[in-house]
Design a protein around this motif. Sequence first.
Motif, PDB file in Angstrom:
ATOM      1  N   UNK A   1       0.865  -1.055  -0.001  1.00 45.31           N
ATOM      2  CA  UNK A   1      -0.061   0.001   0.050  1.00 45.31           C
ATOM      3  C   UNK A   1       0.950   1.292  -0.130  1.00 45.31           C
ATOM      4  N   UNK A   2       1.067   1.655  -1.216  1.00 50.38           N
ATOM      5  CA  UNK A   2       2.079   2.915  -1.528  1.00 50.38           C
ATOM      6  C   UNK A   2       0.814   4.154  -1.563  1.00 50.38           C
ATOM      7  N   UNK A   3       0.979   5.141  -0.510  1.00 47.43           N
ATOM      8  CA  UNK A   3      -0.192   6.066  -0.398  1.00 47.43           C
ATOM      9  C   UNK A   3       0.055   7.164  -1.625  1.00 47.43           C
ATOM     10  N   UNK A   4      -0.494   6.539  -2.851  1.00 48.48           N
ATOM     11  CA  UNK A   4      -0.571   7.561  -3.980  1.00 48.48           C
ATOM     12  C   UNK A   4      -1.243   8.698  -3.751  1.00 48.48           C
ATOM     13  N   UNK A   5      -2.344   8.854  -3.340  1.00 45.53           N
ATOM     14  CA  UNK A   5      -3.180   9.850  -2.893  1.00 45.53           C
ATOM     15  C   UNK A   5      -3.073  10.374  -1.514  1.00 45.53           C
ATOM     16  N   UNK A   6      -2.814  11.423  -1.007  1.00 49.16           N
ATOM     17  CA  UNK A   6      -2.657  12.117   0.354  1.00 49.16           C
ATOM     18  C   UNK A   6      -3.044  13.638   0.062  1.00 49.16           C
ATOM     19  N   UNK A   7      -3.716  13.869   1.254  1.00 46.06           N
ATOM     20  CA  UNK A   7      -4.102  15.349   1.234  1.00 46.06           C
ATOM     21  C   UNK A   7      -3.190  16.064   2.151  1.00 46.06           C
ATOM     22  N   UNK A   8      -2.660  17.307   1.895  1.00 48.45           N
ATOM     23  CA  UNK A   8      -1.991  18.158   2.530  1.00 48.45           C
ATOM     24  C   UNK A   8      -2.615  19.465   3.006  1.00 48.45           C
ATOM     25  N   UNK A   9      -2.468  19.871   4.320  1.00 47.80           N
ATOM     26  CA  UNK A   9      -2.821  21.228   4.535  1.00 47.80           C
ATOM     27  C   UNK A   9      -1.785  21.715   5.489  1.00 47.80           C
ATOM     28  N   UNK A  10      -1.713  22.892   5.630  1.00 49.37           N
ATOM     29  CA  UNK A  10      -1.028  23.754   6.761  1.00 49.37           C
ATOM     30  C   UNK A  10      -1.566  23.505   8.027  1.00 49.37           C
ATOM     31  N   UNK A  11      -0.809  23.557   9.167  1.00 46.45           N
ATOM     32  CA  UNK A  11      -1.412  23.261  10.347  1.00 46.45           C
ATOM     33  C   UNK A  11      -2.201  24.267  10.641  1.00 46.45           C
ATOM     34  N   UNK A  12      -1.991  25.500  10.391  1.00 44.49           N
ATOM     35  CA  UNK A  12      -2.908  26.776  10.693  1.00 44.49           C
ATOM     36  C   UNK A  12      -4.259  26.609  10.168  1.00 44.49           C
ATOM     37  N   UNK A  13      -4.506  25.898   8.718  1.00 47.84           N
ATOM     38  CA  UNK A  13      -5.473  25.580   8.200  1.00 47.84           C
ATOM     39  C   UNK A  13      -6.308  24.510   8.980  1.00 47.84           C
ATOM     40  N   UNK A  14      -5.611  23.583   9.278  1.00 47.66           N
ATOM     41  CA  UNK A  14      -6.191  22.517   9.856  1.00 47.66           C
ATOM     42  C   UNK A  14      -6.844  22.962  11.338  1.00 47.66           C
TER      43      UNK A  14
END
Length: 184
Positions: free
Chosen positions: A69-82
Amino acid sequence: MVFEYILKKNNIDPKTDLSIDQSIDFGSTAAAFSGGQGDFTIEFEPHATALEAKGDGYVVASLGKDSGYVPYTAFSAKKSYIDANPEILQSFTNALQKGMDYVNSHTPEEIAKSIAPQFKETDLDTITAIVTRYYDQDTWKDNLIFEEDSFTLLQNILDEAGELSERVPYDTLVNTQFAKEAAK
């Protein structure tokens, strides 16, 4: 990188045991293969199924299946946005989990029919063949939780390819709180 990682796992040196042509534009590799370049090609869908349909090639292996299971799709956000928008992120993650629940509780034919409007350039039979291939390979997890094993595998692949200057601790970079909540 995933292909080379799999080769190495199988005691094949990608630098000395074969020749990999990376000069072809990624969108043109299927056409180059059909035109006689190379003995093998690595294709995403729908190109792999199109090569089979034209009689120009056969799918002989799945990089996703052979790598783990290679994580081909991951979502990123800045800590401030989270920190500022946890409800938006939870709603987004819940919607993605509903999609995972759908593909894990429906047949390939049902999935293909429901996604066909998003792939107007591809006929339903081809979409069904692609979804069936993914279904048979157990491509879809039942949740969106980015597991530490997958994170380690991704770093191993990047490291072996010489693309990782340093490893990052899982807990420093990965936040699973929204996926865990969505999976409940």
